[in-house]
Design a protein around this motif. Structure first.
Motif, short mmCIF file in Angstrom:
data_model
loop_
_atom_site.label_atom_id
_atom_site.label_comp_id
_atom_site.label_asym_id
_atom_site.label_seq_id
_atom_site.Cartn_x
_atom_site.Cartn_y
_atom_site.Cartn_z
N SER A 74 23.30 -57.54 18.01
CA SER A 74 22.88 -58.75 18.70
C SER A 74 23.81 -59.92 18.34
O SER A 74 24.21 -60.70 19.21
CB SER A 74 21.44 -59.09 18.33
N LEU A 75 24.15 -60.02 17.07
CA LEU A 75 25.07 -61.06 16.61
C LEU A 75 26.44 -60.90 17.28
O LEU A 75 27.03 -61.87 17.77
CB LEU A 75 25.21 -60.98 15.09
N GLU B 115 27.14 -59.36 20.15
CA GLU B 115 27.05 -59.64 21.58
C GLU B 115 26.91 -61.14 21.87
O GLU B 115 27.43 -61.64 22.86
CB GLU B 115 25.88 -58.87 22.20
N SER B 116 26.20 -61.84 21.00
CA SER B 116 25.96 -63.27 21.24
C SER B 116 27.15 -64.14 20.83
O SER B 116 27.46 -65.11 21.53
CB SER B 116 24.73 -63.73 20.47
N TYR B 117 27.78 -63.84 19.70
CA TYR B 117 28.80 -64.74 19.16
C TYR B 117 30.17 -64.09 18.95
O TYR B 117 31.09 -64.74 18.46
CB TYR B 117 28.33 -65.32 17.82
#
Length: 132
Positions: free
Chosen positions: A71-72, A74-76
């Motif tokens: 998730s990290l 993909e987001s940042y």
């Protein structure tokens, strides 16, 4: 496909119950064998009376860490310095086997189906049923 109570279904495969088939009766009496096997042919139809969906198992710490890091990423990931992004991608790849093992432990969904002929299948896996 999601199975719900009242939905019409059809057996997708032949089922065979091996062992001794006995007549229902007084539980105190010794049952007498009436057949050696019970066969149900593919195509038999019935109605779902109940669906048993066990709870999804909680992920182990490595699978949870994979989910968090992915998730990290993909987001940042696009905003990260290249070296940090590569290190994060490497960590995610390292945890992927734990994530796959967690996803493969999915609980088996079963159902109780009353066939049109009156037979009842209890705890039948839903992957052997198709919707009508």
């Amino acid at each position: 496909m999601t199975f719900t109570r009242g939905r019409r279904v059809r057996l997708a495969v032949d089922l065979r119950l091996a062992g001794t088939v006995t007549a229902a009766g007084d539980p105190a009496e010794e049952p007498e064998a009436v057949a050696g096997a019970l066969l149900l042919g593919a195509g038999a139809e019935g109605v779902v009376e109940r669906v048993d969906e066990p709870e999804e198992p909680r992920p182990d710490p490595e699978a949870a860490e994979y989910e968090r890091l992915l998730s990290l990423l993909e987001s940042y990931g696009a905003q990260m310095p290249p070296a940090s992004r590569e290190r994060l991608e490497e960590q995610v790849r390292g945890l992927e086997p734990a994530w796959n093992a967690y996803r493969n432990r999915r609980p088996v969904v079963t159902a109780r189906v009353r066939l049109d002929g009156g037979l009842v299948l209890d705890r039948v896996r839903t992957d052997v049923l198709t919707a009508v």
